[in-house]
Scaffold this active site. Structure first.
Site, short mmCIF file in Angstrom:
data_model
loop_
_atom_site.label_atom_id
_atom_site.label_comp_id
_atom_site.label_asym_id
_atom_site.label_seq_id
_atom_site.Cartn_x
_atom_site.Cartn_y
_atom_site.Cartn_z
N LEU A 231 0.80 -1.22 0.00
CA LEU A 231 0.00 0.00 0.00
C LEU A 231 0.83 1.27 0.00
O LEU A 231 0.44 2.28 -0.58
CB LEU A 231 -0.92 0.01 1.23
CG LEU A 231 -1.93 -1.13 1.34
CD1 LEU A 231 -2.74 -0.98 2.62
CD2 LEU A 231 -2.86 -1.16 0.14
N ASN A 235 10.73 5.80 3.94
CA ASN A 235 12.07 5.47 4.37
C ASN A 235 12.07 4.60 5.64
O ASN A 235 13.03 3.91 5.94
CB ASN A 235 12.86 6.75 4.62
CG ASN A 235 14.34 6.52 4.69
OD1 ASN A 235 14.84 5.49 4.26
ND2 ASN A 235 15.06 7.48 5.23
N GLY A 238 7.47 -0.35 4.99
CA GLY A 238 6.31 -0.47 4.11
C GLY A 238 5.04 -0.75 4.88
O GLY A 238 5.06 -1.10 6.06
N ASP A 364 -1.01 12.61 15.80
CA ASP A 364 -0.93 12.87 14.36
C ASP A 364 -2.33 12.83 13.75
O ASP A 364 -2.59 12.10 12.80
CB ASP A 364 -0.03 11.83 13.68
CG ASP A 364 0.33 12.21 12.24
OD1 ASP A 364 0.17 13.39 11.88
OD2 ASP A 364 0.76 11.33 11.48
#
Length: 851
Positions: A231, A235, A238, A364
């Protein structure tokens, strides 16, 4: 995938995108030290290159990379540099801590992450000796893995075959890329993607065989998940969809790379994965939080599996449901949307409150981290920045606009983002929020005007995003007239602001613009992002640029090569501007240079290739009655069937650009074969965007996306009125609800490009389209800022900094407003061509071409 290279060009000391300043990036790792006599040291933008007195490196070969993290980089350099000096090895290193940290951040380049020192052995014998010697010095030092390289033993040493001296080759789309040379002398791309690869003709040295076998042997044994779809990559690792082989349930699998993907607090991806594991465990049972399934280590990387949530990101839902920009923007749809959005916001607020009660700060919150199911129930994802309430941490990572001011801590970080979410669900422009309370007031006024919002909602946003929270800010407000009735005064202010921002003392760029000024070849000079486009926009809008600025372009044009011969990012656009400014000899010199560089590998697109070059040659032919330029354009058209097919679609980089070139040439010559070829090219682009796997979300706004295709369709349809497919495509594309969701104000990727489509005479009687046009003109004011009192500036691409260029910034807005004022086409070649007079046009053939 988002191109994150723009992050490197966000400087704290500039309101515009700019190149990192080497003089201000912090102390060099070698600060205060000198190399022996005869050695040279050159510090560039990121790397410092150290060359011995007798530099004997070949053009390409096996290079050694030493990986490092910010915490041990200086120590590694202290060990490696003296060895290089002793053995006369050329080397380079990342110059300073700031640059190393940026390259290792979550959105740094995955293939380059971890690289700190590069060594250039002259042959395989020196490669082997250096690896063995350095392993004895630094072997086993913890460091992030380098995905593109082969690791030597336990690291931090890695090897890869590649270029030592910079060479370039052209890709199929005509762009330049670093290259190496085959044994036959052919230049081919120097592959630098994640994953270790060697060129076909290169044999792996025998002493690296064990390292390769060890790499290939890294398989995940007894791993209970079967991955079937990737998806996202960053860095830090995944994100995958997978099936739990133990029970057949679908899970979301997150991967974390040690010492990689650093955030502002210096935490790596593994630390954040552990943090998410902690948060999911503590929040277990909350209906808005996915259930934790598993966490485990697989070789060197770590994995977390959680319940897969079948939902749509709130960002995407808002895009599709928001009345802005839609023909269905009525009082009723605005009421329905308000009810839906307030329900979503209530759920989010309840979910955040429940997290805080259990001692967790999300950290976040933004609409991309909120999924909404088919039943309109919300779920929170990506809790990797979560933290304990009692620690009262500042925010380590955050989406633009949603990142809290530095003085806010703990739960207040989430509450700030919640208030930004409240505002941006109605006026989806969060990137404007950091520019202060006056701009926030502009957005809130627009929300109150368009939606039936409760007073307590408005009061909450005013408190949560007011001066007491944001602190004292410079007033960047620009008073933008309602309905876009700017008049000559505002246009003059916009033009004057562009000129005022110029830096004629610099050689890399004249007017501050997009980051492509620094990434693309000669980007600061080109039409899309550089001086050529800005000077032409000023000229097109009736504002004279200073003679010093025109001279800057003349000086640079004499030596640049651009990114190919094309129009927007190549030499043709520069030549066009010089022609329009009255410098015909200079225009000819640049255009002749473009034809001389038009080798068989040059792409065929409008932006970089022969379609843009051909349109420019045709323009000069029509302007001057120049048979040589017409013959050149015809020769380029004859080459089109033999060129590689563009890998992308649209006006700039797809077959629409080829279609426009062929169409204008047909209008000039009357050759029906050219018209048929133009129709075929446009149909080929429609095959892509109407294909079964294509989604409209890939059709970005602006001339780069749907607007460019619409303008091409409108240019072609008068010549093919019975083509029902073209008519249907035009109707569908015009109806796409980009509205308030343009990513920037720019011509190529945003609102200015949409305005050109909406203002087209074909829709003059369509009240719904006129309403959307007025909304777009009003919304330009949302992104209008005053870098200094009295100025009018605009946010560029990505919304972090200002831009004056044609493609992404103020010059594009200026030329669009000029087109609205005088009704003439805003950009070259969008007006119908002029049929050439006399026999010369028909007589010209490809055989007569003189490059």
């Amino acid at each position: 995938m988002l191109d994150t290279r723009f992050i490197d060009f966000i400087r704290a000391d500039s309101l515009f995108y700019d190149a990192p300043a080497t003089e201000s990036v912090g102390e060099d790792f070698h600060e205060g030290r000198t190399l022996p006599e005869g050695w040279t040291t050159v510090r560039g933008r990121e790397w410092t290159v150290c060359t011995p007195p007798e530099n004997r490196i070949p053009d390409q070969g096996w290079k050694i990379h030493v990986a490092a993290s910010p915490g041990n980089a200086a120590e590694l350099l202290d060990a490696v540099a003296p060895y290089c000096v002793e053995h006369g090895l050329m080397y380079k290193y990342i110059s300073d801590l700031e640059t190393l940290g940026r390259r290792g951040s979550k959105y740094g380049d995955r293939s380059a992450s971890g690289k700190f020192i590069t060594l250039y052995p002259v042959d395989e014998a020196e490669l082997k000796r250096t690896l063995e010697d350095l392993d004895a010095l630094v072997g086993g030092t913890p460091a992030p893995s380098i995905l593109s390289d082969l690791r030597w033993k336990q690291g931090p040493l890695y090897v890869r075959y590649g270029g030592f001296v910079l060479k370039t080759a052209r890709l199929k789309d005509g762009t330049l890329t670093p290259a190496i040379t085959t044994p036959d002398g052919e230049l081919v791309p120097d592959q630098r993607r994640p994953g270790f690869h060697t060129p076909d003709w290169v044999t792996l040295p025998p002493f690296l065989a064990e390292a390769l076998a060890e790499r290939r042997g890294r398989t995940l044994e007894d791993f209970p998940f079967r991955v079937y779809k990737a998806l996202h990559f960053s860095n830090g690792g995944g994100v995958y969809r997978a099936v739990d082989k133990r029970d057949g349930n679908e899970v979301l699998l997150k991967e974390a790379r040690p010492l990689a993907g650093l955030d502002a607090a210096g935490d790596d991806a593994v630390t954040r994965l552990e943090r998410e594991h902690w948060a999911l465990s503590l929040l277990a049972g909350l209906p808005s939080v996915p259930a934790l399934v598993d966490e485990r280590k697989g070789h060197e990387h770590y994995f977390l599996a959680r319940e897969y949530v079948d939902g749509t990101p709130l960002t995407e839902l808002v895009h599709h449901r928001h009345p802005h920009g839609s023909a269905g923007n009525t009082a009723r749809t605005r009421v329905e949307y308000t009810e839906w959005a307030l329900d979503i916001l209530d759920q989010v607020a309840e979910g955040i409150a429940a997290m805080h009660e259990r001692g967790v700060v999300f950290g976040d919150l933004h609409p991309g981290n909120i999924l909404v199911g088919a039943d309109d129930k919300v779920a929170f994802i990506d809790l990797e920045t979560a933290s304990p309430v009692e620690e009262m941490r500042p925010q380590a990572m955050g989406s633009l606009g949603f990142r809290a001011p530095g003085h806010l801590r703990g739960p207040d970080v989430d509450l700030f983002a919640l208030d930004v979410l409240r505002l941006t669900l109605f006026v989806p422009m969060p990137h404007v929020v950091p520019w202060g309370t006056a701009k926030i007031r502009t957005l809130l006024d627009a929300a109150v005007r368009d939606f039936p919002l409760p007073q307590e909602f408005v009061d909450q946003v005013e408190r949560g995003l007011g001066p007491d929270v944001l602190g004292a800010h410079t007033d960047y407000e620009v008073r933008w007239p309602v309905g876009g009735e700017q008049g000559d005064t505002l246009a003059a202010s916009l033009a004057a602001s562009i000129v005022e921002a110029a830096t004629p003392e610099r050689t890399d760029r004249l007017y501050p613009g997009d980051v492509m000024q620094f990434i693309a070849a000669d980007g600061g000079v080109t039409f899309a992002h550089g001086a050529a486009g800005v000077l032409w926009a000023l000229h097109r809008a009736g504002h004279d640029a200073p003679a010093e600025h025109v001279q800057w372009l003349l000086d640079q044009a004499a030596q640049v090569s651009g990114e190919g011969p094309g129009f927007f990012t190549g030499l043709a656009g520069i030549a066009f501007t010089l022609q329009e400014l009255g410098h015909h000899a200079a225009a000819d010199e640049v255009l002749d240079r473009a034809f001389a560089a038009c080798d068989p590998n040059v792409g065929s697109t409008l932006a970089t290739g022969i379609s843009g070059l051909g349109l420019t040659a045709l323009h000069l032919a029509a302007e001057r009655g120049d048979d040589r330029r017409l013959a050149q354009a015809l020769e380029l058209a004859a080459r089109l069937p033999d060129t590689s097919v563009p890998q992308r679609f649209g006006l700039l980089h797809g077959r629409c650009g080829r279609a426009l070139f062929l169409l204008r040439l047909y209008e000039h010559t009357g050759d029906e074969a050219l018209l048929a070829q133009a129709v075929a090219e446009l149909h080929a682009d429609l095959d892509i965007i109407e294909g079964p796997t294509f989604e409209d979300r890939f059709l970005t706004p602006g001339l780069e996306g749907s607007a460019g295709i619409v303008l091409t369709l409108r240019a072609l349809l008068p010549h093919t009125p019975d083509d029902t497919r073209l008519h249907a495509a035009l109707e569908r594309l015009v109806a796409l609800p980009h509205g308030g969701f343009a990513l920037s104000c720019g011509l190529l990727y945003g609102r200015a490009g949409e305005i050109l489509v909406l203002a087209d005479a074909a829709d003059a009687q369509d009240e719904a389209q006129r309403r959307v046009l007025r909304a777009h003109l009003d919304a330009l004011g949302w992104e209008a800022l005053a870098a200094e009192p009295g100025r009018v500036d605009f946010l560029g691409n990505h919304g972090y900094r200002l831009s004056t260029d044609l493609g992404t910034g103020s010059a594009g807005v200026l030329v669009t407003l000029a087109a609205l004022r005088d009704g003439a086409p805003a950009l070259p070649f969008l007006a119908p061509g002029v049929r050439a007079a006399g026999a010369a046009a028909q007589a010209a053939t490809p055989a007569e071409v003189t490059p």
